[in-house]
Scaffold this motif. Structure first.
Motif, PDB file in Angstrom:
ATOM      1  N   UNK A  60       0.698  -1.410   0.094  1.00  0.00           N
ATOM      2  CA  UNK A  60      -0.081   0.032  -0.144  1.00  0.00           C
ATOM      3  C   UNK A  60       0.901   1.305  -0.114  1.00  0.00           C
ATOM      4  N   UNK A  61       2.199   1.132   0.442  1.00  0.00           N
ATOM      5  CA  UNK A  61       2.879   2.274   0.643  1.00  0.00           C
ATOM      6  C   UNK A  61       3.918   2.330  -0.666  1.00  0.00           C
ATOM      7  N   UNK A  62       4.023   1.712  -1.319  1.00  0.00           N
ATOM      8  CA  UNK A  62       4.805   1.523  -2.539  1.00  0.00           C
ATOM      9  C   UNK A  62       4.808   2.570  -3.442  1.00  0.00           C
ATOM     10  N   UNK A  63       3.774   3.639  -3.462  1.00  0.00           N
ATOM     11  CA  UNK A  63       4.090   4.994  -4.125  1.00  0.00           C
ATOM     12  C   UNK A  63       4.599   6.095  -3.464  1.00  0.00           C
ATOM     13  N   UNK A  80      11.485   1.596   4.055  1.00  0.00           N
ATOM     14  CA  UNK A  80      11.722   2.100   2.504  1.00  0.00           C
ATOM     15  C   UNK A  80      12.440   0.928   1.856  1.00  0.00           C
ATOM     16  N   UNK A  81      13.147  -0.105   2.277  1.00  0.00           N
ATOM     17  CA  UNK A  81      13.463  -1.223   1.540  1.00  0.00           C
ATOM     18  C   UNK A  81      12.179  -1.932   1.097  1.00  0.00           C
ATOM     19  N   UNK A  82      11.224  -2.219   1.905  1.00  0.00           N
ATOM     20  CA  UNK A  82       9.998  -2.853   1.599  1.00  0.00           C
ATOM     21  C   UNK A  82       9.114  -2.235   0.630  1.00  0.00           C
ATOM     22  N   UNK A  83       9.080  -0.706   0.752  1.00  0.00           N
ATOM     23  CA  UNK A  83       8.149   0.062  -0.220  1.00  0.00           C
ATOM     24  C   UNK A  83       8.698  -0.130  -1.550  1.00  0.00           C
ATOM     25  N   UNK A  84      10.222   0.086  -1.471  1.00  0.00           N
ATOM     26  CA  UNK A  84      11.000  -0.097  -2.561  1.00  0.00           C
ATOM     27  C   UNK A  84      10.819  -1.072  -3.408  1.00  0.00           C
ATOM     28  N   UNK A  85      10.820  -2.655  -2.683  1.00  0.00           N
ATOM     29  CA  UNK A  85      10.690  -3.630  -3.340  1.00  0.00           C
ATOM     30  C   UNK A  85       9.252  -3.888  -3.873  1.00  0.00           C
ATOM     31  N   UNK A  86       8.231  -3.305  -3.155  1.00  0.00           N
ATOM     32  CA  UNK A  86       6.878  -3.301  -3.320  1.00  0.00           C
ATOM     33  C   UNK A  86       6.561  -2.766  -4.829  1.00  0.00           C
ATOM     34  N   UNK A  87       7.402  -1.375  -5.113  1.00  0.00           N
ATOM     35  CA  UNK A  87       6.951  -0.752  -6.246  1.00  0.00           C
ATOM     36  C   UNK A  87       7.811  -1.393  -7.404  1.00  0.00           C
ATOM     37  N   UNK A  88       8.987  -1.932  -6.982  1.00  0.00           N
ATOM     38  CA  UNK A  88       9.849  -2.598  -8.056  1.00  0.00           C
ATOM     39  C   UNK A  88       8.965  -3.785  -8.421  1.00  0.00           C
ATOM     40  N   UNK A  89       8.451  -4.491  -7.801  1.00  0.00           N
ATOM     41  CA  UNK A  89       7.546  -5.623  -7.889  1.00  0.00           C
ATOM     42  C   UNK A  89       6.434  -5.277  -8.904  1.00  0.00           C
ATOM     43  N   UNK A  90       5.636  -4.478  -8.309  1.00  0.00           N
ATOM     44  CA  UNK A  90       4.380  -3.884  -8.880  1.00  0.00           C
ATOM     45  C   UNK A  90       4.648  -3.561 -10.658  1.00  0.00           C
ATOM     46  N   UNK A 131       5.430   2.965  10.479  1.00  0.00           N
ATOM     47  CA  UNK A 131       6.120   3.921   9.490  1.00  0.00           C
ATOM     48  C   UNK A 131       5.175   3.574   7.892  1.00  0.00           C
ATOM     49  N   UNK A 132       5.231   2.251   7.834  1.00  0.00           N
ATOM     50  CA  UNK A 132       4.577   2.210   6.542  1.00  0.00           C
ATOM     51  C   UNK A 132       3.008   2.386   6.700  1.00  0.00           C
ATOM     52  N   UNK A 133       2.250   2.054   7.876  1.00  0.00           N
ATOM     53  CA  UNK A 133       1.052   2.411   7.690  1.00  0.00           C
ATOM     54  C   UNK A 133       0.849   3.996   7.649  1.00  0.00           C
ATOM     55  N   UNK A 134       1.775   4.666   8.069  1.00  0.00           N
ATOM     56  CA  UNK A 134       1.462   6.237   8.069  1.00  0.00           C
ATOM     57  C   UNK A 134       1.791   6.446   6.548  1.00  0.00           C
ATOM     58  N   UNK A 135       2.237   5.793   5.681  1.00  0.00           N
ATOM     59  CA  UNK A 135       2.504   6.153   4.415  1.00  0.00           C
ATOM     60  C   UNK A 135       1.550   5.292   3.303  1.00  0.00           C
TER      61      UNK A 135
END
Length: 142
Positions: A60-63, A80-90, A131-135
């Motif tokens: 959900x925070x990938x953007x 940031x690593x998790x969100x970045x990986x999610x963005x790349x995966x998407x 941190x991810x929830x807030x994003x």
């Protein structure tokens, strides 16, 4: 063992609770992570649900955009690593969704598993989840 529906319901309820608590603390993750109720709830949450939540909010925070002025704690680095990986995966899986991301084999799933199952790092995993929830954009219903 939980089925996918039970797991998703628990994750959605936890994310909603985290968002409510964060809002009550003016979106101050540092204050929210010291909330005794959240810490105890996180400790009693199964590692599988903690992993699923970390991956779901990563998706959900990938953007989200990173503010370079932010301090990089261990939890910040995970978030940031998790969100970045999610963005790349998407980008690589155009038809992918949160469910596929949460179940798929990738670096975020391995790291989330390690973090979620490590009882010694509950404070770090909770802070990462906050941190991810807030994003995460918070729609009325997922």
């Amino acid at each position: 063992m939980l089925n996918n529906t039970e797991s998703e319901e628990q994750v959605t309820a936890l994310v909603s609770l985290f968002a409510e608590r964060l809002a009550s603390y003016g979106n101050d993750v540092n204050r929210a992570r010291h909330d005794l109720g959240l810490r105890e709830l996180w400790a009693f949450t199964s590692p599988e649900i903690r992993r699923h939540l970390l991956l779901f909010v990563s998706w959900e925070a990938r953007h989200s955009k990173r503010d370079d002025a932010e301090a990089l704690t261990t939890a910040d680095q995970y978030a940031w690593a998790f969100a970045g990986i999610a963005s790349s995966w998407a980008k690589q899986h155009q038809d992918g969704d949160a469910e596929a991301f949460c179940a798929g084999p990738h670096a975020a799933r391995h790291a989330a598993s390690s973090l979620a199952f490590d009882r010694d790092d509950l404070a770090v995993s909770l802070e990462t989840a906050l941190l991810l929830t807030i994003r995460t954009p918070m729609p009325e219903q997922w």
